[in-house]
Design a protein around this motif. Structure first.
Motif, PDB file in Angstrom:
ATOM      1  N   GLU A 156       0.843  -1.183   0.000  1.00  0.00           N
ATOM      2  CA  GLU A 156       0.000   0.000   0.000  1.00  0.00           C
ATOM      3  C   GLU A 156       0.886   1.244   0.000  1.00  0.00           C
ATOM      4  OE1 GLU A 156      -3.386   1.853   2.966  1.00  0.00           O
ATOM      5  OE2 GLU A 156      -2.393  -0.017   3.443  1.00  0.00           O
ATOM      6  N   ASP A 157       2.040   1.120   0.710  1.00  0.00           N
ATOM      7  CA  ASP A 157       2.943   2.264   0.792  1.00  0.00           C
ATOM      8  C   ASP A 157       3.585   2.578  -0.564  1.00  0.00           C
ATOM      9  OD1 ASP A 157       4.294  -0.113   0.912  1.00  0.00           O
ATOM     10  OD2 ASP A 157       5.789   0.554   2.364  1.00  0.00           O
ATOM     11  N   GLN A 158       3.868   1.534  -1.347  1.00  0.00           N
ATOM     12  CA  GLN A 158       4.424   1.775  -2.700  1.00  0.00           C
ATOM     13  C   GLN A 158       3.392   2.485  -3.575  1.00  0.00           C
ATOM     14  OE1 GLN A 158       5.498  -2.293  -3.678  1.00  0.00           O
ATOM     15  NE2 GLN A 158       7.664  -1.767  -3.618  1.00  0.00           N
TER      16      GLN A 158
ATOM     17  N   PHE B 252       0.850   4.308  -2.559  1.00  0.00           N
ATOM     18  CA  PHE B 252       0.632   5.675  -2.084  1.00  0.00           C
ATOM     19  C   PHE B 252       1.768   6.596  -2.523  1.00  0.00           C
ATOM     20  CE2 PHE B 252       0.946   8.995   1.282  1.00  0.00           C
ATOM     21  CZ  PHE B 252      -0.216   9.661   0.942  1.00  0.00           C
ATOM     22  N   TYR B 253       2.977   6.060  -2.478  1.00  0.00           N
ATOM     23  CA  TYR B 253       4.138   6.848  -2.921  1.00  0.00           C
ATOM     24  C   TYR B 253       3.950   7.293  -4.379  1.00  0.00           C
ATOM     25  CZ  TYR B 253       9.122   8.175  -3.197  1.00  0.00           C
ATOM     26  OH  TYR B 253      10.301   8.864  -3.331  1.00  0.00           O
ATOM     27  N   CYS B 254       3.528   6.367  -5.224  1.00  0.00           N
ATOM     28  CA  CYS B 254       3.262   6.705  -6.631  1.00  0.00           C
ATOM     29  C   CYS B 254       2.119   7.699  -6.742  1.00  0.00           C
ATOM     30  CB  CYS B 254       2.920   5.449  -7.431  1.00  0.00           C
ATOM     31  SG  CYS B 254       4.290   4.290  -7.561  1.00  0.00           S
ATOM     32  N   ASN B 255       1.033   7.457  -5.981  1.00  0.00           N
ATOM     33  CA  ASN B 255      -0.112   8.369  -5.980  1.00  0.00           C
ATOM     34  C   ASN B 255       0.347   9.784  -5.678  1.00  0.00           C
ATOM     35  OD1 ASN B 255      -2.517   6.135  -4.332  1.00  0.00           O
ATOM     36  ND2 ASN B 255      -1.963   6.335  -6.465  1.00  0.00           N
ATOM     37  N   GLN B 256       1.221   9.909  -4.666  1.00  0.00           N
ATOM     38  CA  GLN B 256       1.671  11.229  -4.228  1.00  0.00           C
ATOM     39  C   GLN B 256       2.500  11.913  -5.312  1.00  0.00           C
ATOM     40  OE1 GLN B 256       3.785  13.775  -3.089  1.00  0.00           O
ATOM     41  NE2 GLN B 256       1.742  14.594  -2.596  1.00  0.00           N
ATOM     42  N   ARG B 257       2.964  11.140  -6.282  1.00  0.00           N
ATOM     43  CA  ARG B 257       3.686  11.751  -7.399  1.00  0.00           C
ATOM     44  C   ARG B 257       2.771  11.904  -8.616  1.00  0.00           C
ATOM     45  NH1 ARG B 257       6.267  12.742  -3.353  1.00  0.00           N
ATOM     46  NH2 ARG B 257       8.416  12.066  -2.998  1.00  0.00           N
ATOM     47  N   GLY B 258       1.466  11.819  -8.376  1.00  0.00           N
ATOM     48  CA  GLY B 258       0.504  12.077  -9.442  1.00  0.00           C
ATOM     49  C   GLY B 258       0.163  10.872 -10.295  1.00  0.00           C
ATOM     50  N   ILE B 259       0.621   9.680  -9.874  1.00  0.00           N
ATOM     51  CA  ILE B 259       0.386   8.475 -10.664  1.00  0.00           C
ATOM     52  C   ILE B 259      -0.780   7.711 -10.055  1.00  0.00           C
ATOM     53  CG2 ILE B 259       1.439   6.320 -11.468  1.00  0.00           C
ATOM     54  CD1 ILE B 259       4.204   7.787 -11.008  1.00  0.00           C
ATOM     55  N   ASP B 260      -1.829   7.464 -10.832  1.00  0.00           N
ATOM     56  CA  ASP B 260      -2.993   6.804 -10.233  1.00  0.00           C
ATOM     57  C   ASP B 260      -2.682   5.333  -9.948  1.00  0.00           C
ATOM     58  OD1 ASP B 260      -3.537   5.195 -12.511  1.00  0.00           O
ATOM     59  OD2 ASP B 260      -4.580   6.867 -13.446  1.00  0.00           O
ATOM     60  N   THR B 261      -3.582   4.722  -9.186  1.00  0.00           N
ATOM     61  CA  THR B 261      -3.299   3.389  -8.659  1.00  0.00           C
ATOM     62  C   THR B 261      -3.093   2.351  -9.755  1.00  0.00           C
ATOM     63  OG1 THR B 261      -4.504   3.926  -6.662  1.00  0.00           O
ATOM     64  CG2 THR B 261      -4.211   1.588  -7.133  1.00  0.00           C
TER      65      THR B 261
ATOM     66  N   SER C 171      -2.033   2.771 -12.869  1.00  0.00           N
ATOM     67  CA  SER C 171      -0.728   2.963 -13.507  1.00  0.00           C
ATOM     68  C   SER C 171       0.394   2.565 -12.567  1.00  0.00           C
ATOM     69  CB  SER C 171      -0.518   4.422 -13.917  1.00  0.00           C
ATOM     70  OG  SER C 171      -1.625   4.898 -14.614  1.00  0.00           O
TER      71      SER C 171
END
Lengths: 482, 251
Positions: free
Chosen positions: A429-431, A433-442, A444
């Protein structure tokens, strides 16, 4: 926390098969069922020489005495072999000399799948031998290849045109009584490909075949034989998608490779047979025997596979390292989702001196699927200085799926050096979320992470195949995105 | 730019934030300090949209939009950047691929064309010089095998690449040696512009020797109990948090 992750993963992994469509082409087929008469009829319709018929009948008689293997970590429903059609050929003009002769509907099917049969392929440097159901429809580049002495044609044609070559090598790596499904294939195989690379010739293009199951209730029994003479090289690509269907379909193929001295064969597969729907209904049963024989010294055979389809996969591409200094490689990505089951891996049989083998297996399990790696490394008594390295990784998505590793070692020579590494990880989940926080949806993010995980294997594929394989992995895991 | 009103958040049934009020304007640097367990990192996570936490009350406006209803990726696309306290490793995914995906997602949101490979590499070279990061790091997988300091530098590098409007740096100084701290601080200072803002979350005053805040807030038991200028940080450094605990401790 855990439930949140499950929800995300469930959403991304509930995607349905994107290649489910059905081509309406008139078929010429035998009635359901299997008997000596059916085999005689297949052989007759294909106009085969006597030795082939005998080969088939012997295989059939062996098969009757054998039983379905039950050692794999699979739940295989009972298969009614009398409820299967063993021969189906698209009704078309008897001889196809150019593109104009190809059935337009068939062409449209291939186009839908993104298989460019057209001459553009020449620019891409790929010769395609397209197999739809049982009869080879169109072969491109045969002439170009023929100039180099390379034979690339359907196995049916090879049996008629090069009977000596076929007779010499067919069944030399996978004997007709090798296993239950190999015996069945040897008895009823319909078509497939034949490749022959003469001494000292490097194939100037990647050879590829696309398979496709298309007739209702038609068992598909492909047969491929690749022979690489001394100092030759060939890279062969196989890829397939099948239309969506409710009834289970049986697929039992054989691929045999023979590599002579210093010959190198690369065999790459992207497999995307219909996996069944979200509830586990339908899907292809894929029982494949693939084996390469490194017959000559310094020969090399490399298997690369990306397996995303089929309801059941039973497949162990193997290398028999007979020649001294010969080497075998196995790179695999096996992705299972929903209710898919896969039991796949490899066998590396070290017979010669100074033989080497490398295994890189990446399993991805999602949904309620079961994914097993099963690998054997065998070092015979006279195989001095054998080396093996195996890396088996599993990636889990959610907590309803399973990943299993079954490594077997049989070492009969003290000089052998065998290493096995295995890891199991979860997409965190942390990986995500990290991507999400960089604008990458789940979605992708999952694609990015999965493609990163399988990179080592994908890098082994030829360029155009690598792109296709990456897309396929994303499609196989995605939810709603069309 | 950022306006937080009476923000409450909990994890499972434990309330961590108990009514936060904070306003951040463009060009400002805010430091949020406080003892361990006061809710600093929770605040950062909640603003970024981590679904581990449930917001039970309050509102957060960012650029005039209610961001509590937004998915984390949309908050990022709006220009909110979180420098993670513990950056996550993503094996096999190269920094180049990761950042290019990220930048192009942000550009897509702003209806801009994606960067071509060469434009992207050029931008990367520029920003690498700006934040003084080793070339080697960008050739590796995301945070994989990075030391603690390298991970933090990498966060600042990503911040430089993405040019956020609001950067929240969650304990970026923890675990850094003095050289790494200087690199990180320099990066933050160089990226400071009149139209962006920074929120520094830190336990220690050390980082504030390099990055001078306009405001210092003390967070304790889920509330901002004291706000002042940079001198407040010095006071905390000299006297510790005990006096805060005494003054504002729960009865």
């Amino acid at each position: 926390m855990a439930t949140e992750q499950d929800k995300i993963l469930e959403e991304v992994t509930k995607g349905e098969y994107k290649y489910g469509f059905y081509t309406d082409i008139e078929m010429d087929m035998l009635p359901k069922g299997l008997s000596e008469e059916v085999i005689k009829e297949i052989s007759k319709r294909k106009g085969e020489p006597e030795f082939m018929l005998e080969y088939r009948l012997e295989a059939y008689r062996n098969w009757l005495k054998m039983e379905t293997p039950d050692w794999a970590h699979l739940n295989i429903p009972e298969i009614d072999f009398q409820d299967i059609i063993y021969y189906a050929a698209p009704k078309s003009k008897p001889k196809l000399d150019s593109m104009d002769d190809v059935d337009p509907e068939l062409k449209a099917t291939f186009d839908k799948l993104g298989i460019p049969l057209e001459e553009q392929k020449q620019l891409a440097g790929v010769a395609v031998d397209a197999v739809m159901d049982s009869v080879s429809v169109k072969t491109t580049f045969r002439e170009t290849l023929a100039e180099k002495g390379i034979i690339f044609c359907s196995i049916s044609d090879a049996i008629k045109e090069y009977p000596d070559l076929v007779k010499k090598h067919l069944g030399s790596v996978v004997p007709p009584n090798d296993n239950y499904f190999a015996a069945l294939n040897s008895a009823v195989f319909s078509d497939g490909s034949f490749v022959y690379i003469p001494k000292g010739v490097r194939s100037p293009v990647e050879l590829s075949t696309y398979f496709r199951i298309n007739a209702m209730n038609t068992g598909q029994f492909e047969r491929t034989l690749i022979v690489a003479e001394d100092d030759s090289y060939v890279s062969y690509l196989e890829g397939c998608t099948a239309p969506q269907r409710d009834e289970n379909q049986l697929h039992a193929a054989i691929v045999e490779i023979v590599a002579m001295e210093r010959a190198e064969v690369k065999y790459s597969t992207v497999q995307n047979w219909y996996p069944g729907d979200k509830d586990g209904k339908g899907g292809i049963y894929n029982f494949v025997t693939k084996r390469g024989l490194c017959k000559g010294d310094y020969s090399k055979i490399s298997w690369t596979q990306v397996e995303t389809g089929s309801a059941i996969t039973w497949k162990y591409p193997s290398c028999v390292l007979m020649g001294d200094h010969s080497s075998g490689e196995f790179y695999s990505v096996a992705l299972t989702n929903n209710h898919q089951q896969a039991d796949t891996g490899t066998k590396m049989i070290h017979l010669g001196k100074n033989t080497k083998s490398l295994v890189v297996s990446k399993g991805i399990s999602a949904g309620k699927s079961q994914n097993s790696y099963r690998g054997l490394v065998k070092v015979s008594k006279r195989a001095e200085n054998a080396r093996n390295f195996s890396q088996c990784d599993s990636l889990l998505m959610g907590d309803k799926c399973g990943a299993h590793t079954f490594p077997y070692l049989e070492i009969n020579n003290n000089s052998a050096k065998v290493e096995h590494e295995a890891t199991t990880s979860k997409i965190g989940e942390d990986q995500i979320f990290y991507c999400n926080q960089r604008g990458i949806d789940t979605e992708s993010a999952v694609g990015l992470i999965v493609n990163g995980y399988v990179k080592e294997v994908i890098n082994q594929l030829p360029m155009e195949f690598a792109v296709e394989a990456q897309k396929l992995l994303e499609i196989s895991l995605e939810g709603s995105v069309g | 730019m950022l306006s937080i009103k009476n923000l409450h958040a909990k994890i499972e049934d434990k309330e961590i934030l108990r009514g936060i009020d904070l306003k951040v304007k463009p060009g400002e640097v805010h430091a949020i300090m406080g003892p361990n367990g006061s809710g600093k990192s929770t605040l950062a996570s909640v603003l970024a949209g981590n679904e581990m936490f449930e917001v039970s009350e309050g509102e957060v406006q960012f650029n005039g939009k209610d961001i509590l209803e937004m998915a984390p990726e949309d908050r990022a696309r709006e220009g909110l950047f979180l420098s993670f306290q513990y950056p996550v490793e993503i094996p096999g995914v190269s920094m180049v691929n990761f950042l290019r995906t990220s930048i192009n997602e942000l550009r897509k949101y702003r209806e801009e064309k994606p960067l071509s490979a060469s434009e992207f590499l050029k931008l990367m070279r520029e920003k690498k010089n700006l934040v003084d990061i080793d070339s080697d790091l960008t050739n590796r997988s995301v945070n994989e095998g990075f030391s603690g300091g390298e991970k933090k530098k990498n966060e600042i590098f990503q911040m430089a690449m993405l040019e956020p409007k609001l950067s929240i740096l969650d304990e970026t100084d923890s675990g850094l040696d003095i050289d790494a701290l200087r690199v990180v601080a320099n990066g933050v200072n160089k990226l400071k512009r009149p139209d962006n803002a920074t929120v520094l979350i830190t336990h220690y005053q050390r980082l504030l020797e390099y990055i001078v805040p306009d405001y210092v807030h003390v967070l304790y038991h889920g509330r901002i109990v004291k706000t002042g200028g940079k001198e407040l940080a010095h006071e905390l450094e000299a006297n510790g948090y005990d006096w805060i605990k005494k003054e504002f401790g729960d009865k």
